[in-house]
Design a protein around this motif. Structure first.
Motif, PDB file in Angstrom:
ATOM      1  N   TRP A 183     -13.383   5.395  12.149  1.00 28.83           N
ATOM      2  CA  TRP A 183     -12.924   5.994  13.407  1.00 28.83           C
ATOM      3  C   TRP A 183     -13.329   5.173  14.618  1.00 28.83           C
ATOM      4  O   TRP A 183     -12.561   5.010  15.559  1.00 28.83           O
ATOM      5  N   TRP A 184     -14.565   4.675  14.628  1.00 28.70           N
ATOM      6  CA  TRP A 184     -15.059   3.905  15.770  1.00 28.70           C
ATOM      7  C   TRP A 184     -14.979   2.403  15.517  1.00 28.70           C
ATOM      8  O   TRP A 184     -15.596   1.625  16.237  1.00 28.70           O
ATOM      9  N   ARG A 215      -5.794   6.269  13.942  1.00 23.92           N
ATOM     10  CA  ARG A 215      -7.175   5.886  13.647  1.00 23.92           C
ATOM     11  C   ARG A 215      -7.435   6.178  12.183  1.00 23.92           C
ATOM     12  O   ARG A 215      -6.880   7.132  11.625  1.00 23.92           O
ATOM     13  N   SER A 216      -8.295   5.386  11.586  1.00 23.68           N
ATOM     14  CA  SER A 216      -8.672   5.613  10.197  1.00 23.68           C
ATOM     15  C   SER A 216      -9.848   6.571  10.144  1.00 23.68           C
ATOM     16  O   SER A 216     -10.822   6.409  10.882  1.00 23.68           O
ATOM     17  N   ALA A 217      -9.758   7.573   9.271  1.00 26.01           N
ATOM     18  CA  ALA A 217     -10.825   8.573   9.183  1.00 26.01           C
ATOM     19  C   ALA A 217     -12.152   7.951   8.769  1.00 26.01           C
ATOM     20  O   ALA A 217     -13.216   8.401   9.200  1.00 26.01           O
ATOM     21  N   ASP A 218     -12.110   6.904   7.939  1.00 21.72           N
ATOM     22  CA  ASP A 218     -13.351   6.278   7.483  1.00 21.72           C
ATOM     23  C   ASP A 218     -13.762   5.101   8.359  1.00 21.72           C
ATOM     24  O   ASP A 218     -14.741   4.418   8.063  1.00 21.72           O
ATOM     25  N   ILE A 259      -8.393   0.891  15.681  1.00 19.28           N
ATOM     26  CA  ILE A 259      -7.295   1.764  16.082  1.00 19.28           C
ATOM     27  C   ILE A 259      -5.989   1.058  15.748  1.00 19.28           C
ATOM     28  O   ILE A 259      -5.955  -0.166  15.566  1.00 19.28           O
TER      29      ILE A 259
END
Length: 264
Positions: free
Chosen positions: A106-107, A101-104, A110
């Motif tokens: 996240w939602w 997942r990308s930290a920037d 994926i």
């Protein structure tokens, strides 16, 4: 006078004397007394026999093995649920682990551990236990990037299973809920109604579960809206299913769905 002075300062002098005596004693013995005290206190822990040490090591290994078994059991349960879901719904879907997942974002996105070598293509539908997860937007030989339905930039054509009223779902960057915007000014909608992908959807096959209506706002503009509780636990995804899907031409008579396949 001396008596009064002694009553006032005598105790302090005694304490100072005791402190100096202790300090002198420790200096002369170089802390040996304290070391001996701690040695006696912790002698049992510091002088274990070889057999006792071996038992401690074995117990530590057993605890580590037990933890690994519990983790494997949890993963096995998730995989079994996923396989049961595939047999009940998608049939030929490809199972893929969530590997990033990308930290920037996240939602929003994926990364899954299957790619073009497994037959995955851009536009394929991604589901999990409970329903829709999102859509493949980028593919490499061994991995793929998936735009989640919770992505603020995602819009999905949806309908109510009970009344068949149509609308589109808009992500809120929230793993638990999204917003449904209705096409009709007075939709037949109730709290608890199931929301699925629409037969008018250009990006998804119809009938894929997404969530349930949790709240309704008939006064929202320009059209009524509703809060949808998502049925897939997007915050704890570990495995997903990828199913082939060919996107249909956009129907511009209705609110077009958002295609983010070119998003960097």
């Amino acid at each position: 006078m001396f008596r009064r002075w002694w009553q006032r300062y005598g105790i302090s002098l005694i304490l100072v004397g005791v402190g100096l005596s202790v300090a002198l004693f420790l200096r002369q013995t170089q802390g040996g007394a304290i070391q001996e005290f701690y040695g006696l206190l912790f002698n049992r822990q510091g002088n274990l026999t070889e057999a006792e040490t071996e038992i401690l090591l074995q117990n530590s290994k057993l605890r580590e093995l037990q933890n690994r078994v519990e983790e494997l059991e949890a993963q096995n349960l998730q995989l079994q649920n996923l396989l049961d879901y595939r047999q009940a719904s998608m049939g030929e879907a490809i199972a893929a682990p969530v590997i990033g997942r990308s930290a920037d974002a996240w939602w929003q996105q994926i990364t899954i551990g299957q790619g073009s070598q497994a037959g995955i293509k851009i536009g394929d539908t991604v589901t999990g236990v409970g329903g829709l997860v999102g859509r493949v937007v980028q593919v490499t030989p061994r991995s793929s990037r998936v735009a989640l339905v919770s992505d603020l930039n995602q819009q999905v054509g949806v309908m109510l299973s009970r009344s068949r009223f149509q609308g589109y779902l808009r992500g809120q960057n929230d793993p638990l809920q999204a917003e449904m915007i209705f096409y009709e000014k007075v939709p037949d909608v109730e709290v608890g109604d199931m929301v699925t992908t629409s037969n008018l959807s250009t990006l998804y096959a119809p009938g894929i579960p997404i969530g349930r209506i949790a709240a309704i706002d008939f006064n929202a503009g320009p059209a009524p809206s509703a809060t949808v509780e998502l049925t897939v636990p997007l915050g704890s995804l570990e495995w997903v299913l990828v199913s082939p899907f060919e996107a249909k031409p956009l129907n511009f008579e209705l609110q077009p769905e958002q295609d983010v396949s070119q998003t960097p």
